[in-house]
Design a protein around this motif. Sequence first.
Motif, PDB file in Angstrom:
ATOM      1  N   GLY A  52       2.504   0.391   1.612  1.00 50.69           N
ATOM      2  CA  GLY A  52       1.906   0.368   0.283  1.00 50.69           C
ATOM      3  C   GLY A  52       2.164   1.608  -0.542  1.00 50.69           C
ATOM      4  O   GLY A  52       1.416   1.896  -1.489  1.00 50.69           O
TER       5      GLY A  52
ATOM      6  N   ALA B  98       5.932   4.210  -9.482  1.00 58.60           N
ATOM      7  CA  ALA B  98       4.970   3.122  -9.680  1.00 58.60           C
ATOM      8  C   ALA B  98       5.458   2.199 -10.786  1.00 58.60           C
ATOM      9  O   ALA B  98       5.920   2.655 -11.839  1.00 58.60           O
TER      10      ALA B  98
ATOM     11  N   GLN C 157       3.432   3.510  -3.409  1.00 57.48           N
ATOM     12  CA  GLN C 157       3.859   3.108  -4.745  1.00 57.48           C
ATOM     13  C   GLN C 157       4.587   4.218  -5.489  1.00 57.48           C
ATOM     14  O   GLN C 157       5.482   3.953  -6.285  1.00 57.48           O
ATOM     15  N   GLU C 158       4.183   5.447  -5.232  1.00 55.10           N
ATOM     16  CA  GLU C 158       4.795   6.580  -5.928  1.00 55.10           C
ATOM     17  C   GLU C 158       4.864   7.750  -4.964  1.00 55.10           C
ATOM     18  O   GLU C 158       3.847   8.170  -4.407  1.00 55.10           O
TER      19      GLU C 158
ATOM     20  N   PRO D   4      10.308  -1.458  -8.910  1.00 53.35           N
ATOM     21  CA  PRO D   4      10.617  -1.764  -7.511  1.00 53.35           C
ATOM     22  C   PRO D   4      11.855  -1.062  -6.986  1.00 53.35           C
ATOM     23  O   PRO D   4      12.012  -0.920  -5.776  1.00 53.35           O
TER      24      PRO D   4
ATOM     25  N   ARG E 174       7.241   1.134   0.845  1.00 52.56           N
ATOM     26  CA  ARG E 174       6.440   0.456  -0.180  1.00 52.56           C
ATOM     27  C   ARG E 174       5.860  -0.846   0.364  1.00 52.56           C
ATOM     28  O   ARG E 174       4.688  -1.154   0.163  1.00 52.56           O
ATOM     29  N   GLU E 175       6.698  -1.620   1.055  1.00 55.31           N
ATOM     30  CA  GLU E 175       6.278  -2.929   1.540  1.00 55.31           C
ATOM     31  C   GLU E 175       5.281  -2.817   2.696  1.00 55.31           C
ATOM     32  O   GLU E 175       4.260  -3.517   2.726  1.00 55.31           O
TER      33      GLU E 175
END
Length: 289
Positions: free
Chosen positions: A244, A270, A246-247, A273, A240-241
């Motif tokens: 990117g 999404a 998100q889902e 976190p 995620r970091e």
Amino acid sequence: MNDSHSAELLRYAAFTADPAGGNPAGVVLDATGLDAADQLAVAADLGYSETAFLTPAAAGGRAFAVRYFSPRAEVPFCGHATVAAAVALAERIGAGELLFETKAGPVPVLVEAGPDGVLAATLTSVEPHVEPVAAADLTEALAALGWSDGELDPAFPPRVAYAGARHLVLAAATRARLAELSYDFERLAALMTRLDLTTLQLVYRESEHVFHVRDPFPVGGVVEDPATGAAAAALGAYLREVHGVQEAELTLHQGEDLGRPGVLRVELRAGDPRIRVSGTAVPIGPRRG
């Protein structure tokens, strides 16, 4: 000192439906009366990478305080022992929602039966974070592993990721590099102790949502962890970091190179976190008392 042999010690394999696969974990469902020294002694005697010790939480109901011990030390959170303990509980009190109060924070766990009747647990991590790794520390980690900079996948820069425990994420450029794991145990343990790392999360990306992973665990007194739920959650936070994501639903294959294949499912949602990690667990042989 209490009698550490008075508590019933169960043995489960997590992230597998085969007792000979996945990651074996010890589970003590009622650790009332066992102090930290007792729990460490039980974990050391069993020799698995982690043993989970549960006591009823103050909230009561289906909430439990949980501590995790490797043969060498206590760790704040362990994913595979969480899955094992949750399935062991569900076999006795029924499937459904549980709450594990860990040293890393509260970890909700949902246990459900699959179409084949095998119980699977989904843990929801504490809130994760990701941080850079110093160049000198990365150089030392690679030296201890016997890896070179050129054997890393440049698409996945090294980071320290946390989702209950700290893990250094290193991505191999080839599956062959990941398969050939032979490292300096004490050198890597010293670095990991200094950086407060639980494992190294060594990964190889097979496809967009499929990874192969391995986890050296010298700080726990174990050469390699066969299936690592806490590191799987950390990898989700890393993706995620850094990328990117998100889902997504990810599949992690771990333990194949040890002859103990396991499968970990990682879900990113999404707007949330926290990372979800799922897997099955089954008893291993007769119970030990």
